[in-house]
Structure formats: structure tokens, C-alpha cells
Design a protein around this motif. Sequence first.
Motif, PDB file in Angstrom:
ATOM      1  N   ILE A  33       0.601  -0.749  -0.077  1.00 18.32           N
ATOM      2  CA  ILE A  33       0.011   0.073   0.000  1.00 18.32           C
ATOM      3  C   ILE A  33       1.029   1.563   0.160  1.00 18.32           C
ATOM      4  O   ILE A  33       2.088   1.380   0.296  1.00 18.32           O
ATOM      5  CB  ILE A  33      -0.939  -0.106   1.228  1.00 18.32           C
ATOM      6  N   LEU A  34       0.728   2.324  -0.945  1.00 23.25           N
ATOM      7  CA  LEU A  34       1.499   3.447  -0.754  1.00 23.25           C
ATOM      8  C   LEU A  34       0.399   4.259  -0.629  1.00 23.25           C
ATOM      9  O   LEU A  34      -0.332   5.344  -1.225  1.00 23.25           O
ATOM     10  CB  LEU A  34       1.846   3.813  -2.507  1.00 23.25           C
ATOM     11  N   SER A  35       0.898   5.184   0.694  1.00 23.67           N
ATOM     12  CA  SER A  35       0.066   6.219   0.805  1.00 23.67           C
ATOM     13  C   SER A  35       0.604   7.165   0.584  1.00 23.67           C
ATOM     14  O   SER A  35       1.769   7.576   0.692  1.00 23.67           O
ATOM     15  CB  SER A  35      -0.048   6.568   2.903  1.00 23.67           C
ATOM     16  N   ILE A  36       0.052   8.713   0.461  1.00 25.23           N
ATOM     17  CA  ILE A  36       0.802   9.762   0.020  1.00 25.23           C
ATOM     18  C   ILE A  36       0.135  10.994   0.903  1.00 25.23           C
ATOM     19  O   ILE A  36      -1.158  10.580   1.389  1.00 25.23           O
ATOM     20  CB  ILE A  36      -0.472  10.275  -1.614  1.00 25.23           C
ATOM     21  N   ALA A  37       1.735  11.295   1.449  1.00 23.35           N
ATOM     22  CA  ALA A  37       1.418  11.788   2.642  1.00 23.35           C
ATOM     23  C   ALA A  37       1.061  13.301   2.112  1.00 23.35           C
ATOM     24  O   ALA A  37       1.822  13.896   1.153  1.00 23.35           O
ATOM     25  CB  ALA A  37       2.652  12.267   3.029  1.00 23.35           C
ATOM     26  N   ASN A  55       2.574  -4.463   4.712  1.00 26.75           N
ATOM     27  CA  ASN A  55       3.798  -3.374   3.312  1.00 26.75           C
ATOM     28  C   ASN A  55       3.397  -2.060   3.052  1.00 26.75           C
ATOM     29  O   ASN A  55       2.801  -2.211   1.775  1.00 26.75           O
ATOM     30  CB  ASN A  55       4.777  -4.456   2.305  1.00 26.75           C
ATOM     31  N   LEU A  56       3.852  -1.311   3.966  1.00 24.56           N
ATOM     32  CA  LEU A  56       3.883   0.117   3.980  1.00 24.56           C
ATOM     33  C   LEU A  56       4.189   1.072   2.965  1.00 24.56           C
ATOM     34  O   LEU A  56       5.901   1.245   3.597  1.00 24.56           O
ATOM     35  CB  LEU A  56       3.053   0.411   4.719  1.00 24.56           C
ATOM     36  N   PHE A  57       4.158   1.668   2.264  1.00 20.51           N
ATOM     37  CA  PHE A  57       5.117   3.064   1.423  1.00 20.51           C
ATOM     38  C   PHE A  57       4.409   4.412   1.873  1.00 20.51           C
ATOM     39  O   PHE A  57       3.542   4.689   1.841  1.00 20.51           O
ATOM     40  CB  PHE A  57       5.240   2.563   0.519  1.00 20.51           C
ATOM     41  N   PRO A  79      12.700  12.018   0.324  1.00 22.26           N
ATOM     42  CA  PRO A  79      12.898  11.343  -0.978  1.00 22.26           C
ATOM     43  C   PRO A  79      12.234  10.652  -1.203  1.00 22.26           C
ATOM     44  O   PRO A  79      11.183   9.927  -1.398  1.00 22.26           O
ATOM     45  CB  PRO A  79      13.655   9.929   0.383  1.00 22.26           C
ATOM     46  N   THR A  80      12.458  10.534  -3.101  1.00 19.60           N
ATOM     47  CA  THR A  80      11.536  10.076  -3.751  1.00 19.60           C
ATOM     48  C   THR A  80      11.510   8.151  -3.219  1.00 19.60           C
ATOM     49  O   THR A  80      12.754   7.488  -3.098  1.00 19.60           O
ATOM     50  CB  THR A  80      12.089   9.977  -4.924  1.00 19.60           C
ATOM     51  N   LEU A  81      11.302   7.554  -3.711  1.00 17.91           N
ATOM     52  CA  LEU A  81      10.572   5.676  -3.397  1.00 17.91           C
ATOM     53  C   LEU A  81      11.429   5.160  -4.310  1.00 17.91           C
ATOM     54  O   LEU A  81      11.402   5.397  -5.691  1.00 17.91           O
ATOM     55  CB  LEU A  81       9.250   5.897  -3.995  1.00 17.91           C
ATOM     56  N   ASP A  82      12.233   4.182  -4.014  1.00 13.43           N
ATOM     57  CA  ASP A  82      13.292   3.933  -4.461  1.00 13.43           C
ATOM     58  C   ASP A  82      12.045   2.989  -6.210  1.00 13.43           C
ATOM     59  O   ASP A  82      11.602   1.396  -5.163  1.00 13.43           O
ATOM     60  CB  ASP A  82      14.205   2.678  -3.633  1.00 13.43           C
ATOM     61  N   ALA A  83      12.319   2.814  -6.909  1.00 12.72           N
ATOM     62  CA  ALA A  83      11.265   2.303  -8.094  1.00 12.72           C
ATOM     63  C   ALA A  83      11.439   0.410  -7.920  1.00 12.72           C
ATOM     64  O   ALA A  83      10.253  -0.289  -8.302  1.00 12.72           O
ATOM     65  CB  ALA A  83      11.983   2.353  -9.396  1.00 12.72           C
ATOM     66  N   GLU A 105      -3.188  10.699 -10.272  1.00 11.46           N
ATOM     67  CA  GLU A 105      -2.640  10.897 -11.852  1.00 11.46           C
ATOM     68  C   GLU A 105      -0.683  11.113 -11.483  1.00 11.46           C
ATOM     69  O   GLU A 105      -0.044  10.636 -12.084  1.00 11.46           O
ATOM     70  CB  GLU A 105      -2.934  12.050 -12.649  1.00 11.46           C
ATOM     71  N   LEU A 106      -0.044  11.809 -11.406  1.00  2.89           N
ATOM     72  CA  LEU A 106       1.676  11.851 -10.813  1.00  2.89           C
ATOM     73  C   LEU A 106       1.637  10.859 -10.102  1.00  2.89           C
ATOM     74  O   LEU A 106       2.828   9.459 -10.955  1.00  2.89           O
ATOM     75  CB  LEU A 106       1.178  13.095  -9.524  1.00  2.89           C
ATOM     76  N   VAL A 107       1.156  10.061  -8.999  1.00  3.09           N
ATOM     77  CA  VAL A 107       1.348   9.245  -8.346  1.00  3.09           C
ATOM     78  C   VAL A 107       1.011   7.432  -9.264  1.00  3.09           C
ATOM     79  O   VAL A 107       2.210   6.954  -9.181  1.00  3.09           O
ATOM     80  CB  VAL A 107       0.726   9.102  -7.059  1.00  3.09           C
ATOM     81  N   ARG A 108      -0.015   7.311 -10.215  1.00  2.00           N
ATOM     82  CA  ARG A 108      -0.004   6.373 -10.333  1.00  2.00           C
ATOM     83  C   ARG A 108       0.611   6.404 -11.785  1.00  2.00           C
ATOM     84  O   ARG A 108       1.245   5.505 -11.585  1.00  2.00           O
ATOM     85  CB  ARG A 108      -1.723   6.195 -11.129  1.00  2.00           C
ATOM     86  N   ASP A 109       1.047   7.669 -12.266  1.00  2.00           N
ATOM     87  CA  ASP A 109       1.821   7.056 -13.231  1.00  2.00           C
ATOM     88  C   ASP A 109       2.984   6.903 -13.109  1.00  2.00           C
ATOM     89  O   ASP A 109       4.372   6.318 -13.805  1.00  2.00           O
ATOM     90  CB  ASP A 109       1.926   8.572 -14.406  1.00  2.00           C
ATOM     91  N   PHE A 110       4.087   7.932 -12.063  1.00  2.00           N
ATOM     92  CA  PHE A 110       4.747   7.485 -10.801  1.00  2.00           C
ATOM     93  C   PHE A 110       5.141   5.999 -11.214  1.00  2.00           C
ATOM     94  O   PHE A 110       6.689   5.366 -11.780  1.00  2.00           O
ATOM     95  CB  PHE A 110       5.179   8.150 -10.319  1.00  2.00           C
ATOM     96  N   CYS A 111       4.277   4.835 -10.321  1.00  2.00           N
ATOM     97  CA  CYS A 111       4.135   3.953  -9.758  1.00  2.00           C
ATOM     98  C   CYS A 111       3.721   2.920 -11.942  1.00  2.00           C
ATOM     99  O   CYS A 111       4.455   1.520 -12.166  1.00  2.00           O
ATOM    100  CB  CYS A 111       2.437   3.164  -9.326  1.00  2.00           C
TER     101      CYS A 111
END
Length: 163
Positions: A33-37, A55-57, A79-83, A105-111
Motif C-alpha cells: 500500500i502506497l500512502s500519499i502523505a 508492506n506500507l510505503f 526522498p523519492t521512493l525507490d522504484a 495521476e502523478l503517483v499512478r504514472d510514477f508507478c
Amino acid sequence: SDEREVLTYDLFGTAARELAQQVADDGFEPDLILSIARGGLFLGGALGYALDVKNLFVMNVEFYTGVDERLDLPVVLPPTLDAVDLTGANVLVADDVADTGKTLELVRDFCAGYVSAVRTAVVYEKSRSLVRCDYVWRRTDAWIDFPWSSQPPVRTRSARPAH
Ligand code: 5GP
């Protein structure tokens, strides 16, 4: 308008359980799960328990505010999430609200370049959002008061004792 949508901590608990149920009923099994802070941390944590995902990011995203300026686009803050952490995973992105939808949209496209599947869960989605989230608790176009940000930060009641 002056209309307000008020979310209490009590209602938030209901929202998180109901969103988790939507995810489970859909047969989506997130690896992480990727939370947007910061607003998405509450939902991400609650979904982690409700879906038994440990597994939380966290990703910090903000509409950049310079001196007297606010850009149209959100930016990922370090810090940017490690791909590598995302490669091949089923990712559930959690946030408080899709308003313009630009953050999601930004986070979805990043992933999208790394992951196996990415889906989005939000407590609220507004009608103008350019992202259609996969899991939505309620829809509104009002300004939302979230329980975690409805009060200003606490202040000290007295001077700190000297150490
Ligand atoms: P976006 O416009 O990118 O979808 O939303 C960016 C962020 O703005 C949201 O994650 C949220 O923190 C904040 N935001 C947008 N709409 C509202 C709202 O109605 N109430 C509150 N408290 N924050 C909002």
C-alpha cells in the motif's frame, strides 16, 4: 458555496472498513500500500490492517509553493521512493481525496512503469477529478473537513523546562 462535508474519526473508521471490503470483493490483492502523505497516511494504515498488508510505503507529494506562487502541477518531494521496491507488485495507492486528481495521476504514472497493477483508493472523490479512482467511499463537491486537519497544530501551554 459554504457547504462543508465533515468527516469525523468515527466515520473515518467506517469508511476505511468499507473501502477495504470493496477491495476484497473486487478480488484485488495488493502486495503493498502506497500512502500519499500526509492526508493518505490514515487511510493507508487503516487499509493495511483491514487487508492484512504489512508492506506500507509513503510518498510525499505537494503542490509546489514558491514565493507567491503555486504551480498547476504537484511534485514528488524527496526522498523519492525507490522504484525497485515497486517492481512487479500489485500496488494500492491510498489518499484522502481526489479533488483535481492531479496528485493521484502523478503517483499512478510514477508507478505505472514498474508495477504489475496499480489501483487507487480514496475516502472522497470530487466530480472534477481527472482520475477515476477504483475504490471510492463517498462523492462530494463540497470542501471536506478531515478530522486530522480540522484543528490547527498544538501549541505549547508553557515555556519548556530547561534541560
Ligand atoms: P488533488 O487536487 O491533487 O486531487 O488534491 C491534492 C490534495 O489537496 C489532497 O490530497 C488534499 O490533501 C487536498 N485537498 C483537496 N481537496 C480538499 C478538501 O476538500 N478538503 C481538504 N481538507 N483538503 C483537500
